[in-house]
Design an enzyme around this catalytic site. Structure first.
Site, mmCIF file in Angstrom:
data_model
loop_
_atom_site.group_PDB
_atom_site.id
_atom_site.type_symbol
_atom_site.label_atom_id
_atom_site.label_comp_id
_atom_site.label_asym_id
_atom_site.label_seq_id
_atom_site.Cartn_x
_atom_site.Cartn_y
_atom_site.Cartn_z
ATOM 1 N N PRO A 71 -5.752 -1.761 6.976
ATOM 2 C CA PRO A 71 -6.002 -1.113 8.277
ATOM 3 C C PRO A 71 -7.165 -1.778 9.037
ATOM 4 O O PRO A 71 -8.179 -2.126 8.440
ATOM 5 C CB PRO A 71 -6.343 0.331 7.892
ATOM 6 N N GLN B 133 -8.946 -0.451 11.596
ATOM 7 C CA GLN B 133 -10.049 0.437 11.995
ATOM 8 C C GLN B 133 -9.843 1.805 11.350
ATOM 9 O O GLN B 133 -8.712 2.210 11.088
ATOM 10 C CB GLN B 133 -10.078 0.596 13.516
ATOM 11 N N ARG B 134 -10.953 2.492 11.109
ATOM 12 C CA ARG B 134 -10.821 3.827 10.531
ATOM 13 C C ARG B 134 -12.092 4.627 10.798
ATOM 14 O O ARG B 134 -13.194 4.171 10.501
ATOM 15 C CB ARG B 134 -10.587 3.709 9.031
ATOM 16 N N GLY C 207 -13.731 -9.812 8.691
ATOM 17 C CA GLY C 207 -14.838 -8.882 8.419
ATOM 18 C C GLY C 207 -15.093 -7.952 9.589
ATOM 19 O O GLY C 207 -16.031 -7.151 9.575
ATOM 20 N N SER D 173 -18.483 -0.985 -3.969
ATOM 21 C CA SER D 173 -18.833 -1.410 -5.334
ATOM 22 C C SER D 173 -18.765 -2.934 -5.452
ATOM 23 O O SER D 173 -19.644 -3.547 -6.074
ATOM 24 C CB SER D 173 -17.938 -0.722 -6.365
ATOM 25 N N GLU E 7 2.483 6.533 0.923
ATOM 26 C CA GLU E 7 3.657 7.412 0.995
ATOM 27 C C GLU E 7 3.626 8.460 -0.114
ATOM 28 O O GLU E 7 4.106 9.582 0.074
ATOM 29 C CB GLU E 7 4.952 6.595 0.932
ATOM 30 N N ARG F 98 0.822 -1.214 0.000
ATOM 31 C CA ARG F 98 0.000 0.000 0.000
ATOM 32 C C ARG F 98 0.857 1.265 0.000
ATOM 33 O O ARG F 98 0.340 2.378 -0.102
ATOM 34 C CB ARG F 98 -0.907 0.031 1.256
ATOM 35 N N TYR G 246 0.812 4.243 -2.576
ATOM 36 C CA TYR G 246 -0.309 5.193 -2.417
ATOM 37 C C TYR G 246 -0.128 6.017 -1.150
ATOM 38 O O TYR G 246 -0.142 7.245 -1.192
ATOM 39 C CB TYR G 246 -1.606 4.390 -2.373
HETATM 40 P P1 NAD Z 1 -10.942 7.239 -9.290
HETATM 41 O O1 NAD Z 1 -9.946 6.170 -9.558
HETATM 42 O O2 NAD Z 1 -12.365 6.987 -9.669
HETATM 43 O O3 NAD Z 1 -10.497 8.598 -9.984
HETATM 44 C C1 NAD Z 1 -9.175 8.971 -10.171
HETATM 45 C C2 NAD Z 1 -9.070 9.665 -11.542
HETATM 46 O O4 NAD Z 1 -7.714 10.096 -11.747
HETATM 47 C C3 NAD Z 1 -9.416 8.735 -12.708
HETATM 48 O O5 NAD Z 1 -10.292 9.388 -13.595
HETATM 49 C C4 NAD Z 1 -8.065 8.444 -13.350
HETATM 50 O O6 NAD Z 1 -8.167 8.135 -14.715
HETATM 51 C C5 NAD Z 1 -7.328 9.738 -13.077
HETATM 52 N N1 NAD Z 1 -5.872 9.589 -13.083
HETATM 53 C C6 NAD Z 1 -5.117 8.639 -12.468
HETATM 54 N N2 NAD Z 1 -3.814 8.847 -12.720
HETATM 55 C C7 NAD Z 1 -3.743 9.965 -13.483
HETATM 56 C C8 NAD Z 1 -2.668 10.681 -14.066
HETATM 57 N N3 NAD Z 1 -1.382 10.303 -13.895
HETATM 58 N N4 NAD Z 1 -2.949 11.784 -14.818
HETATM 59 C C9 NAD Z 1 -4.229 12.178 -15.014
HETATM 60 N N5 NAD Z 1 -5.292 11.527 -14.483
HETATM 61 C C10 NAD Z 1 -5.039 10.435 -13.734
HETATM 62 O O7 NAD Z 1 -10.823 7.588 -7.734
HETATM 63 P P2 NAD Z 1 -11.688 8.570 -6.818
HETATM 64 O O8 NAD Z 1 -12.342 7.765 -5.778
HETATM 65 O O9 NAD Z 1 -12.514 9.456 -7.665
HETATM 66 O O10 NAD Z 1 -10.522 9.385 -6.110
HETATM 67 C C11 NAD Z 1 -10.203 10.717 -6.500
HETATM 68 C C12 NAD Z 1 -9.130 11.256 -5.583
HETATM 69 O O11 NAD Z 1 -9.588 11.254 -4.237
HETATM 70 C C13 NAD Z 1 -7.833 10.442 -5.598
HETATM 71 O O12 NAD Z 1 -6.749 11.327 -5.528
HETATM 72 C C14 NAD Z 1 -7.917 9.607 -4.337
HETATM 73 O O13 NAD Z 1 -6.647 9.305 -3.819
HETATM 74 C C15 NAD Z 1 -8.683 10.556 -3.401
HETATM 75 N N6 NAD Z 1 -9.398 9.789 -2.359
HETATM 76 C C16 NAD Z 1 -10.551 9.128 -2.651
HETATM 77 C C17 NAD Z 1 -11.188 8.405 -1.649
HETATM 78 C C18 NAD Z 1 -12.480 7.679 -1.891
HETATM 79 O O14 NAD Z 1 -12.963 7.009 -0.962
HETATM 80 N N7 NAD Z 1 -13.118 7.766 -3.038
HETATM 81 C C19 NAD Z 1 -10.625 8.341 -0.364
HETATM 82 C C20 NAD Z 1 -9.427 9.004 -0.128
HETATM 83 C C21 NAD Z 1 -8.833 9.751 -1.128
HETATM 84 N N1 UDP Z 2 -12.895 -5.573 1.514
HETATM 85 C C1 UDP Z 2 -13.616 -6.741 1.622
HETATM 86 N N2 UDP Z 2 -14.097 -7.304 0.492
HETATM 87 C C2 UDP Z 2 -13.919 -6.753 -0.742
HETATM 88 C C3 UDP Z 2 -13.189 -5.560 -0.857
HETATM 89 C C4 UDP Z 2 -12.671 -4.992 0.301
HETATM 90 O O1 UDP Z 2 -13.831 -7.257 2.729
HETATM 91 O O2 UDP Z 2 -14.409 -7.339 -1.732
HETATM 92 C C5 UDP Z 2 -12.381 -4.931 2.756
HETATM 93 C C6 UDP Z 2 -10.911 -4.542 2.713
HETATM 94 O O3 UDP Z 2 -10.111 -5.622 3.101
HETATM 95 C C7 UDP Z 2 -10.880 -3.389 3.691
HETATM 96 C C8 UDP Z 2 -12.253 -2.741 3.543
HETATM 97 O O4 UDP Z 2 -13.071 -3.705 2.902
HETATM 98 O O5 UDP Z 2 -10.747 -3.880 5.021
HETATM 99 C C9 UDP Z 2 -12.226 -1.480 2.702
HETATM 100 O O6 UDP Z 2 -11.548 -1.782 1.508
HETATM 101 P P1 UDP Z 2 -11.456 -0.778 0.267
HETATM 102 O O7 UDP Z 2 -10.645 -1.475 -0.770
HETATM 103 O O8 UDP Z 2 -12.784 -0.302 -0.108
HETATM 104 O O9 UDP Z 2 -10.662 0.495 0.815
HETATM 105 P P2 UDP Z 2 -9.517 0.769 1.891
HETATM 106 O O10 UDP Z 2 -10.232 1.483 2.977
HETATM 107 O O11 UDP Z 2 -8.923 -0.504 2.381
HETATM 108 O O12 UDP Z 2 -8.540 1.582 1.158
#
Ligand code: NAD
Ligand code: UDP
Length: 319
Positions: free
Chosen positions: A280, A282-283, A213, A195, A153, A148, A151
């Site tokens: 992780p 817990q969160r 779980g 999803s 770091e 991980r 992402y």
């Molecule tokens: P996502 O994967 O649906 O969207 C990321 C988008 O970035 C995609 O459209 C992808 O094509 C584009 N992308 C990736 N690498 C690229 C690059 N080098 N140049 C240009 N475009 C690039 O993910 P998301 O859930 O929409 O996440 C969006 C942002 O929010 C990310 O930075 C992610 O780390 C951050 N984030 C999301 C969550 C969440 O739960 N959804 C949680 C924490 C942080």
């Molecule tokens: N997870 C799971 N089944 C799945 C996908 C994820 O049990 O099909 C768990 C995963 O191990 C983690 C939590 O669901 O503990 C959240 O995972 P996710 O990939 O959505 O995001 P994360 O918070 O780990 O970045």
């Protein structure tokens, strides 16, 4: 005829075709922004933004943020980066480059244009947290060499760059630490838990719970998160963050699986699969700063957000 400057604010959304980025583009267009959506389509989907293509205030640019990009803008939302563990781990070198080189390029752009720049950071900066719930002052518990790490770091280094550009160059930064967010426009094969479980439930396939779980996550509905993005980007200049944005209601993955089975009326059974390395335990966000500084808190209960998301995936499967 003399040139007339358009008065609409110009916003750049990197990662604009992704899950969060597409919702942000929609909201910015609704609020009369001129929107540039930049994406390399690594995990983004054209269907997420197809409704905007004919909007004269929307512009789509295929570009990779690891390369410089020159444009005149007022606001930058830096979201480009794959967010799902299977996707960001499939090309870990590119993931780190996207976070780090992407941050350098976008911060350089913000410096030259004087734009406000918001960074989509993550709860992953806390790693497998020893402090619960997580407060922004907690420095985290992150493995620097695990699967991980590209992402975690990468995002931590991006935060460092944001704060150095702020201290060294007075760039107007807003660092937002996002906790697990879900909703329509997630990729059906995204691999994230919401999803995965919904797609499995809708097809009456086994629900794949990793580990016992009993690990927890706190799920925020996308509309609530987008509210927070806008509030943060419009916050006073002395507010830089980092600020946690998430829903503090905490659930185990088993509880989530059971909820989704019940809401979809599925005949799926729960099966157990190995827990991924460094997952992780817990969160849960402490959102005191968001409440105080942004006057923000989430409004959507998990069940309501899941109903919207299930409806989206049902439609997706029929299309
Ligand atoms: P996502 O994967 O649906 O969207 C990321 C988008 O970035 C995609 O459209 C992808 O094509 C584009 N992308 C990736 N690498 C690229 C690059 N080098 N140049 C240009 N475009 C690039 O993910 P998301 O859930 O929409 O996440 C969006 C942002 O929010 C990310 O930075 C992610 O780390 C951050 N984030 C999301 C969550 C969440 O739960 N959804 C949680 C924490 C942080
Ligand atoms: N997870 C799971 N089944 C799945 C996908 C994820 O049990 O099909 C768990 C995963 O191990 C983690 C939590 O669901 O503990 C959240 O995972 P996710 O990939 O959505 O995001 P994360 O918070 O780990 O970045």
């Amino acid at each position: 005829m003399p040139y007339k400057k358009i008065n609409q604010p110009r916003s750049l959304v990197t990662g604009g075709a992704g899950f969060l980025g597409s919702h942000l583009c929609a909201r910015l267009l609704k609020e009369k922004n001129d929107v540039i959506c930049l994406d390399n389509f690594y995990t983004g989907q054209k269907r997420n933004i197809s409704d905007f293509i004919t909007n004269p205030y929307f512009e789509l640019v295929r570009h990779d943020v690891t390369f410089p990009y020159y444009v005149e803008v007022d606001r930058i939302f830096n979201l480009a980066c794959p967010a799902s563990p299977p996707h960001y781990q499939s090309d870990p070198v590119q993931t780190t480059k996207t976070s780090v080189h992407g941050a350098i390029n976008m911060l350089g752009l913000a410096k030259r244009t004087g734009s406000v720049i918001l960074q989509a950071s993550t709860s992953e900066v806390y790693g497998d947290p020893a402090v619960h719930p997580q407060v922004e002052s907690y420095w985290g518990n992150v493995n620097p060499i695990g699967p991980r790490s590209c992402y975690d770091e990468g995002k931590r280094c991006a935060e460092t760059l944001f704060f150095d550009y702020y201290r060294q160059h007075n760039v107007k930064i807003k660092v937002v630490r996002i906790f697990n967010t879900y909703g329509p426009n997630m990729h059906p094969n995204d691999g994230r838990v919401v999803s995965n479980f919904i797609m499995q439930a809708l097809q009456n396939k086994d629900i794949t719970v990793y580990g016992s779980g009993l690990q927890t996550r706190s799920f925020c509905y996308v509309d609530d998160l987008i509210d927070a993005f806008l509030l943060a980007s419009e916050s006073p200049p002395d507010f830089t963050g980092p600020v946690n944005i998430g829903n503090p209601s905490e659930f185990t993955m088993l509880e989530l699986a059971e909820k989704i089975i019940s809401l979809t009326g599925s005949s799926s059974k729960i099966i157990y699969m190995p827990l991924p390395l460094d997952d992780p335990k817990q969160r849960k966000p402490d959102i005191t700063i968001a409440k105080e500084k942004l006057k923000w808190e989430p409004k959507t209960a998990l069940e309501d957000g899941l109903k919207e998301t299930i409806a989206y995936f049902r439609k997706f499967m029929e299309a």
